[in-house]
Scaffold this motif. Structure first.
Motif, PDB file in Angstrom:
ATOM      1  N   ILE A 199       7.621   2.563   0.255  1.00  0.00           N
ATOM      2  CA  ILE A 199       7.361   2.098   1.619  1.00  0.00           C
ATOM      3  C   ILE A 199       6.135   2.792   2.187  1.00  0.00           C
ATOM      4  N   LEU A 200       6.028   4.100   1.977  1.00  0.00           N
ATOM      5  CA  LEU A 200       4.864   4.826   2.472  1.00  0.00           C
ATOM      6  C   LEU A 200       3.575   4.279   1.863  1.00  0.00           C
ATOM      7  N   ALA A 201       3.586   4.039   0.560  1.00  0.00           N
ATOM      8  CA  ALA A 201       2.401   3.492  -0.109  1.00  0.00           C
ATOM      9  C   ALA A 201       2.038   2.130   0.458  1.00  0.00           C
ATOM     10  N   GLU A 202       3.027   1.283   0.668  1.00  0.00           N
ATOM     11  CA  GLU A 202       2.759  -0.047   1.216  1.00  0.00           C
ATOM     12  C   GLU A 202       2.228   0.039   2.643  1.00  0.00           C
ATOM     13  N   GLU A 203       2.832   0.887   3.457  1.00  0.00           N
ATOM     14  CA  GLU A 203       2.367   1.031   4.849  1.00  0.00           C
ATOM     15  C   GLU A 203       0.940   1.565   4.906  1.00  0.00           C
ATOM     16  N   LEU A 204       0.639   2.557   4.076  1.00  0.00           N
ATOM     17  CA  LEU A 204      -0.714   3.110   4.066  1.00  0.00           C
ATOM     18  C   LEU A 204      -1.723   2.088   3.550  1.00  0.00           C
ATOM     19  N   ALA A 205      -1.345   1.330   2.532  1.00  0.00           N
ATOM     20  CA  ALA A 205      -2.239   0.296   2.011  1.00  0.00           C
ATOM     21  C   ALA A 205      -2.490  -0.781   3.062  1.00  0.00           C
ATOM     22  N   ARG A 233      -4.281  -1.085  -4.035  1.00  0.00           N
ATOM     23  CA  ARG A 233      -4.261   0.041  -3.099  1.00  0.00           C
ATOM     24  C   ARG A 233      -2.895   0.739  -3.127  1.00  0.00           C
ATOM     25  N   ILE A 234      -1.839  -0.042  -3.186  1.00  0.00           N
ATOM     26  CA  ILE A 234      -0.495   0.537  -3.287  1.00  0.00           C
ATOM     27  C   ILE A 234      -0.389   1.389  -4.548  1.00  0.00           C
TER      28      ILE A 234
END
Length: 141
Positions: free
Chosen positions: A89-95, A115-116
């Protein structure tokens, strides 16, 4: 309804029921969904008839998973799942943030996935060690 399981299958069912109820109710505090608690109690009550009495205990008139059961490693499985979901979730939100919050579309899907993957690789190597938050911005100052 009659369900026939081997002892090992029943033991796996206990884990699935416990994990499911944990996901549904663990963050609800006083607003628990009682129907899920009741199903958990019903399923765990069968421990008494299958030589698994150590896995259940009486609490406020209901049979619940025992402390021995809860401390027996089931939370390690839950924690592993939570860690994976947290980083995904963090990776997706940051991407998404990096892409100016644009919703995923067919046109940006590959760029977003790339990006994820960059973030997930970073988290695999370093966890959150390189993640920072500017607290001055976060506090509104």
């Amino acid at each position: 309804m009659k369900l026939e399981l081997t002892e090992q299958q029943f033991r796996y069912l206990l884990d699935l029921v416990y994990i499911g109820n944990w996901v549904v109710n663990s963050t609800r505090e006083d607003d628990r969904i009682r129907e899920y608690d009741q199903i958990e109690s019903l399923i765990f009550s069968h421990c008494l008839h299958h030589g698994m009495g150590k896995l259940v205990e009486l609490y406020q008139g209901e049979l619940i998973p025992s402390r021995a059961y809860a401390d027996g490693g089931i939370h390690a499985a839950i924690e592993q799942y939570e860690d994976v979901v947290f980083y995904e979730i963090l990776a997706e939100e940051l991407a998404m943030r990096d892409m100016d919050g644009e919703p995923m579309t067919g046109e940006n899907y590959d760029a977003l996935m790339d990006r994820i993957e960059v973030y997930l690789s970073e988290f695999d190597r370093n966890g959150t060690d390189h993640v920072s938050v500017d607290l001055d911005d976060a506090s509104g100052q």
